[in-house]
Design an enzyme around this catalytic site. Structure first.
Site, PDB file in Angstrom:
ATOM      1  N   SER A  43       0.892  -1.313  -0.517  1.00  0.00           N
ATOM      2  CA  SER A  43      -0.275  -0.121  -0.003  1.00  0.00           C
ATOM      3  C   SER A  43       0.644   1.397   0.384  1.00  0.00           C
ATOM      4  O   SER A  43       0.879   2.358  -0.319  1.00  0.00           O
ATOM      5  CB  SER A  43      -1.429   0.366   1.443  1.00  0.00           C
ATOM      6  OG  SER A  43      -0.201   0.077   2.171  1.00  0.00           O
ATOM      7  N   LYS A 104       1.004   4.360   7.061  1.00  0.00           N
ATOM      8  CA  LYS A 104       0.384   5.345   5.853  1.00  0.00           C
ATOM      9  C   LYS A 104       1.130   6.834   5.542  1.00  0.00           C
ATOM     10  O   LYS A 104       1.858   7.495   6.417  1.00  0.00           O
ATOM     11  CB  LYS A 104      -1.261   5.469   5.760  1.00  0.00           C
ATOM     12  CG  LYS A 104      -2.005   4.857   6.184  1.00  0.00           C
ATOM     13  CD  LYS A 104      -1.229   3.671   4.216  1.00  0.00           C
ATOM     14  CE  LYS A 104      -2.559   2.503   5.052  1.00  0.00           C
ATOM     15  NZ  LYS A 104      -2.715   1.396   3.946  1.00  0.00           N
TER      16      LYS A 104
END
Length: 247
Positions: A43, A104
């Site tokens: 990701s 993230k």
């Protein structure tokens, strides 16, 4: 004979004390200073790859209960808190299930308005600068069989980083406007089409859930190589990523 037995017992106790002290030091370092993490998914490609081993700076944002072993609930909120910066790569606890760690990029601070329009990230109705920056191809399970377009974004803070955009018309390329609540943050993966983040089920991340800022890659293995497969290290070690600063 008694003196020899006593001497052996004394030596054994000294060894036990050294081991206990080393364990306590390791716990303090892991709790207060730096904690190692392994990147499990794609990701955050191309910034972070599966098989990257990173150190996370735990004093960057202060400490919450999630900074403690077993998430001991000894206090509320954060102590010695420091505001994260837009563009930081952050490890945090997944809000719907705080037993899970996520990593993230922080793109939205409290009060910010965040939206993606036609693959372009907007912060407070201003487009983030985005230019084509070559192509990327993974060396593991995330290899799509063809190079993926890379786009370099530059935030108003001057932070610049690469993102992937494999499918320009995916559901994450056009979103509603999100208004970040007080005490929360908006996170996005650099692999924009393959990231569960604040656009979807992650939602807004409470300040209490922040663990720390990713600081350095200290080890990296490609080709889905397990850390235990030492005999594969020479062929699959990503030498160019050793001790690389996370940006």
């Amino acid at each position: 004979m008694a003196e020899k037995i006593e001497s052996k017992q004394s030596g054994l106790w000294e060894n036990v004390k050294v081991i206990i002290q080393a364990l306590l030091l390791a716990v303090v370092i892991r709790t207060v200073l730096f904690q190692p993490f392994t990147i499990p998914s794609g990701s955050m490609m191309p910034t972070l790859l599966v098989g990257d081993y990173i150190f996370v700076n735990k004093f960057s944002y202060g400490y919450s209960k999630y900074s403690l072993p077993f998430s001991l609930d000894l206090f509320e909120g954060r102590i010695f808190a420091s505001e994260p910066k837009r563009g930081d790569v952050v490890v945090f606890r997944f809000p719907p299930n705080p037993d899970i760690d996520y990593i993230k990029r922080l793109v939205g601070l409290p009060g910010d308005r965040i939206q993606v329009r036609n693959s372009v990230l907007y912060v407070n109705d201003q487009p983030v600068e985005r230019i084509a920056d070559g192509e990327f191809r993974a060396d593991d399970q995330y290899d799509t069989g063809a190079p993926v377009p890379v786009f370099r974004e530059t935030l108003d803070t001057g932070v610049t980083y690469d993102t992937l955009d494999q499918f320009p018309d995916s559901r994450g390329d056009n979103t509603r406007e999100f208004i970040v609540p007080e005490g929360h943050y908006f996170m996005m993966g650099d692999n924009r089409d393959n990231s569960a983040d604040s656009r979807f089920d992650v939602g807004f991340v409470p300040a209490e859930n922040l663990i720390g800022r990713a600081s350095i890659i200290f080890f990296s293995l490609g080709s889905d190589t397990s850390f235990r497969e030492i005999w594969k290290w020479p062929a699959n070690l990503r030498y160019d990523r050793l001790f690389k600063v996370v940006e």
